[in-house]
Design a protein around this motif. Structure first.
Motif, PDB file in Angstrom:
ATOM      1  N   SER A   9       0.838  -1.202   0.055  1.00 38.12           N
ATOM      2  CA  SER A   9       0.365  -0.192   0.038  1.00 38.12           C
ATOM      3  C   SER A   9       1.015   1.749  -0.152  1.00 38.12           C
ATOM      4  N   LEU A  10       2.304   0.977   0.105  1.00 32.48           N
ATOM      5  CA  LEU A  10       3.181   2.729   0.499  1.00 32.48           C
ATOM      6  C   LEU A  10       3.453   2.539  -1.027  1.00 32.48           C
ATOM      7  N   LEU A  11       3.809   1.418  -1.614  1.00 26.56           N
ATOM      8  CA  LEU A  11       4.594   1.723  -3.290  1.00 26.56           C
ATOM      9  C   LEU A  11       3.727   1.467  -3.800  1.00 26.56           C
ATOM     10  N   LYS A  12       2.607   1.553  -4.090  1.00 20.27           N
ATOM     11  CA  LYS A  12       1.792   1.726  -4.681  1.00 20.27           C
ATOM     12  C   LYS A  12       1.709   3.159  -4.746  1.00 20.27           C
ATOM     13  N   PRO A  13       1.207   3.400  -6.417  1.00 24.94           N
ATOM     14  CA  PRO A  13       2.075   5.060  -6.253  1.00 24.94           C
ATOM     15  C   PRO A  13       0.087   5.624  -6.704  1.00 24.94           C
ATOM     16  N   PRO A  14       0.237   6.889  -6.031  1.00 22.89           N
ATOM     17  CA  PRO A  14      -1.779   7.151  -6.118  1.00 22.89           C
ATOM     18  C   PRO A  14      -1.484   7.842  -7.884  1.00 22.89           C
ATOM     19  N   GLU A  15      -3.312   7.198  -8.336  1.00 19.81           N
ATOM     20  CA  GLU A  15      -3.485   6.984  -9.955  1.00 19.81           C
ATOM     21  C   GLU A  15      -2.083   6.114 -10.675  1.00 19.81           C
ATOM     22  N   ARG A  16      -2.445   5.523  -9.952  1.00 21.13           N
ATOM     23  CA  ARG A  16      -0.916   3.838 -11.467  1.00 21.13           C
ATOM     24  C   ARG A  16      -2.405   3.555 -12.173  1.00 21.13           C
ATOM     25  N   ARG A  17      -1.589   3.073 -13.158  1.00 21.71           N
ATOM     26  CA  ARG A  17      -2.309   2.384 -13.983  1.00 21.71           C
ATOM     27  C   ARG A  17      -3.122   1.478 -13.382  1.00 21.71           C
ATOM     28  N   PRO A  18      -4.263   1.135 -14.789  1.00 28.23           N
ATOM     29  CA  PRO A  18      -4.885  -0.370 -13.701  1.00 28.23           C
ATOM     30  C   PRO A  18      -3.881  -1.088 -14.198  1.00 28.23           C
ATOM     31  N   SER A  19      -4.549  -3.047 -13.043  1.00 28.83           N
ATOM     32  CA  SER A  19      -3.346  -3.962 -13.276  1.00 28.83           C
ATOM     33  C   SER A  19      -3.817  -4.782 -14.248  1.00 28.83           C
ATOM     34  N   GLY A  20      -3.823  -6.199 -14.407  1.00 32.92           N
ATOM     35  CA  GLY A  20      -4.747  -7.417 -14.954  1.00 32.92           C
ATOM     36  C   GLY A  20      -4.834  -6.966 -16.776  1.00 32.92           C
ATOM     37  N   ASN A 231      -0.750 -11.338 -14.753  1.00 34.84           N
ATOM     38  CA  ASN A 231      -1.542 -10.713 -14.488  1.00 34.84           C
ATOM     39  C   ASN A 231      -3.371 -11.484 -15.674  1.00 34.84           C
ATOM     40  N   THR A 232      -2.451 -12.257 -16.480  1.00 28.79           N
ATOM     41  CA  THR A 232      -4.165 -12.676 -17.517  1.00 28.79           C
ATOM     42  C   THR A 232      -4.418 -13.588 -17.162  1.00 28.79           C
ATOM     43  N   ALA A 233      -5.803 -14.089 -17.194  1.00 24.49           N
ATOM     44  CA  ALA A 233      -6.358 -14.898 -17.095  1.00 24.49           C
ATOM     45  C   ALA A 233      -5.903 -15.801 -18.166  1.00 24.49           C
ATOM     46  N   GLY A 234      -5.947 -17.036 -17.226  1.00 21.47           N
ATOM     47  CA  GLY A 234      -5.870 -18.514 -19.094  1.00 21.47           C
ATOM     48  C   GLY A 234      -4.163 -18.689 -19.149  1.00 21.47           C
ATOM     49  N   ILE A 235      -3.510 -17.828 -18.054  1.00 18.18           N
ATOM     50  CA  ILE A 235      -2.008 -17.849 -18.605  1.00 18.18           C
ATOM     51  C   ILE A 235      -1.053 -19.072 -18.021  1.00 18.18           C
ATOM     52  N   GLU A 237       0.620 -22.170 -15.633  1.00 15.82           N
ATOM     53  CA  GLU A 237       0.858 -21.178 -14.232  1.00 15.82           C
ATOM     54  C   GLU A 237       2.645 -21.808 -14.131  1.00 15.82           C
ATOM     55  N   GLN A 238       3.443 -22.451 -15.322  1.00 17.03           N
ATOM     56  CA  GLN A 238       4.880 -22.458 -15.698  1.00 17.03           C
ATOM     57  C   GLN A 238       5.641 -20.977 -16.406  1.00 17.03           C
ATOM     58  N   LYS A 239       4.363 -20.393 -16.888  1.00 19.48           N
ATOM     59  CA  LYS A 239       4.761 -18.865 -17.909  1.00 19.48           C
ATOM     60  C   LYS A 239       4.123 -18.021 -16.597  1.00 19.48           C
ATOM     61  N   ARG A 240       3.573 -18.155 -15.951  1.00 18.75           N
ATOM     62  CA  ARG A 240       3.075 -17.021 -14.831  1.00 18.75           C
ATOM     63  C   ARG A 240       4.348 -16.601 -14.158  1.00 18.75           C
ATOM     64  N   ALA A 241       5.464 -18.271 -13.554  1.00 15.44           N
ATOM     65  CA  ALA A 241       6.501 -17.844 -13.025  1.00 15.44           C
ATOM     66  C   ALA A 241       7.567 -17.429 -12.855  1.00 15.44           C
ATOM     67  N   GLY A 269       6.805  -8.765  -3.140  1.00 17.15           N
ATOM     68  CA  GLY A 269       6.746 -10.242  -3.076  1.00 17.15           C
ATOM     69  C   GLY A 269       5.520 -10.473  -4.455  1.00 17.15           C
ATOM     70  N   ILE A 270       5.814  -9.383  -5.580  1.00 10.74           N
ATOM     71  CA  ILE A 270       5.462  -9.798  -6.757  1.00 10.74           C
ATOM     72  C   ILE A 270       6.089 -10.633  -7.495  1.00 10.74           C
ATOM     73  N   GLY A 271       5.256 -12.283  -8.089  1.00  9.06           N
ATOM     74  CA  GLY A 271       6.280 -12.896  -9.056  1.00  9.06           C
ATOM     75  C   GLY A 271       7.332 -13.650  -8.016  1.00  9.06           C
ATOM     76  N   GLY A 272       7.134 -13.435  -6.636  1.00 10.30           N
ATOM     77  CA  GLY A 272       8.694 -14.333  -6.106  1.00 10.30           C
ATOM     78  C   GLY A 272       7.956 -14.080  -4.833  1.00 10.30           C
ATOM     79  N   ASP A 273       9.337 -14.507  -4.295  1.00  6.52           N
ATOM     80  CA  ASP A 273       9.952 -13.745  -2.433  1.00  6.52           C
ATOM     81  C   ASP A 273      10.735 -12.770  -2.298  1.00  6.52           C
ATOM     82  N   LYS A 274      10.021 -11.531  -1.134  1.00  2.43           N
ATOM     83  CA  LYS A 274       9.879 -10.452  -0.958  1.00  2.43           C
ATOM     84  C   LYS A 274      11.654  -9.946  -1.257  1.00  2.43           C
TER      85      LYS A 274
END
Length: 357
Positions: A9-20, A231-235, A237-241, A269-274
């Motif tokens: 929540s601290l790092l998410k910049p105000p008015e950041r781009r939409p995700s997914g 972010n995309t549904a249907g990817i 897990e091997q590729k998501r990693a 910690g997005i896509g892996g460990d922090k």
């Protein structure tokens, strides 16, 4: 260092781009960067005929053998030799020699030679700059199957500079160039597919082209692929990693938006460990290179001692830099007003020193 459990929540910049599924607008912005770079040939820069010691040859140099149809084996061998010499002259900065060697081959229909002529005319190397002549030869080479020319002619058709605009023909040549292996064409064709079919279906259809462009080293494509994988549904897990690794590749290539996002991914910690310390270092790189959002987030990291020791003066320095660039953050305004006069003075001095670098 403090626990960063609230770092997201601290790092998410105000008015950041939409995700997914909001990825498309971001990807298209990246495309503009690539297209702008690719169409430098169409800019009104001052021409120069001075030979360069390390001039970069067109993409076609990788395959200089483009003999005209119906040539004998000896003629084909001579064509290979002539074009090798033409590209060699181009690379050494002997542009008139390159022109003299390539012109006969171009007139016989050799796409590689035609592309070389187009490059010479587009840049004004050894000849007066002429975008009309460049467009003519790019078109001939594109129709003859040269991938580099197909990409560059597709850009010209899309922008409508020096040729009549034709989006349909532009997309046709862009796809041909993409299928032939041109990395920038792969990236731009992928975006065309997504634009025509917004949402997961279009993204999944375009995915092979994003992947090829990323594998071929286009940083914008690597960044886009990281976002798609994450972010995309249907990817699978091997590729998501693999998403974080692609974000890292784009960051390593110097793409400052990727550096910013890679830092956030590491800290959150997005896509892996922090990894707070590494995330801090990447945020600092992006901020030092002028990314305004990263400068704003550096203030947050210093205030909360995330990946670094707390330093209110350093935090204020980054706040001042981002504020000067137009980034409005009221929470940081309150932080700054709470500093002592001496801390504010030192922060302003540090920001001024940074700006003079």
């Amino acid at each position: 260092m403090s626990d960063a459990s609230t770092s997201r929540s601290l790092l998410k910049p105000p008015e950041r781009r939409p995700s997914g599924l909001g990825l498309l607008p971001v990807v298209l912005v990246c495309a503009g960067l690539v297209l702008a770079a690719a169409s430098a040939l169409a800019q009104d820069a001052e021409p120069t005929a001075e030979p360069a010691t390390e001039a970069a040859a067109p993409d076609a140099v990788a395959d200089p053998a483009g003999p005209a149809a119906g040539e004998t084996a000896d003629a084909k061998a001579d064509a290979v030799d002539a074009m090798a010499k033409a590209f060699g002259a181009f690379q050494r900065g002997y542009y008139l020699t390159a022109m003299e060697l390539a012109l006969p081959r171009a007139q016989l229909g050799d796409p590689a030679a035609q592309t070389l002529l187009a490059e010479l005319f587009a840049s004004g190397l050894g000849v007066p700059r002429s975008m009309d002549d460049a467009a003519f030869w790019y078109k001939q080479a594109a129709e003859g199957g040269d991938a580099s020319a197909q990409f560059k002619y597709a850009v010209m058709l899309l922008e409508g500079q020096y040729v009549e605009p034709d989006r349909e023909e532009s997309e046709l040549f862009m796809k041909k160039a993409a299928d032939a292996g041109n990395a920038f064409a792969q990236f731009n064709h992928a975006q065309t597919l997504v634009s025509a079919k917004p949402g997961p279906p279009g993204i999944l259809e375009a995915l092979p082209y994003f992947e090829k462009a990323a594998e071929n080293g286009v940083p914008d494509a690597q960044y886009a692929l990281a976002q798609i994988y994450n972010n995309t549904a249907g990817i699978p897990e091997q590729k998501r990693a693999q998403a974080r690794e692609w974000m890292k590749n784009a960051a390593l290539a110097g793409f400052d938006t990727a550096q910013l996002d890679y830092a956030i991914w590491l800290i959150d910690g997005i896509g892996g460990d922090k990894d707070y310390e590494t995330g801090f270092r990447w945020m600092e790189i992006a901020a030092s290179r002028g990314n305004v959002v990263a400068q704003n987030r550096m203030a947050v990291l210093h205030i909360n001692a995330i990946g670094t020791l707390g330093d209110p003066v350093e935090a204020a320095k980054w706040y001042i830099l981002s504020r000067r660039a137009g980034f409005d953050d009221r929470s940081l305004d309150d932080f700054y007003q709470g500093l002592t006069d001496d801390e504010q003075k030192r922060a302003i001095e540090a920001a001024n020193a940074f700006g003079k670098r």
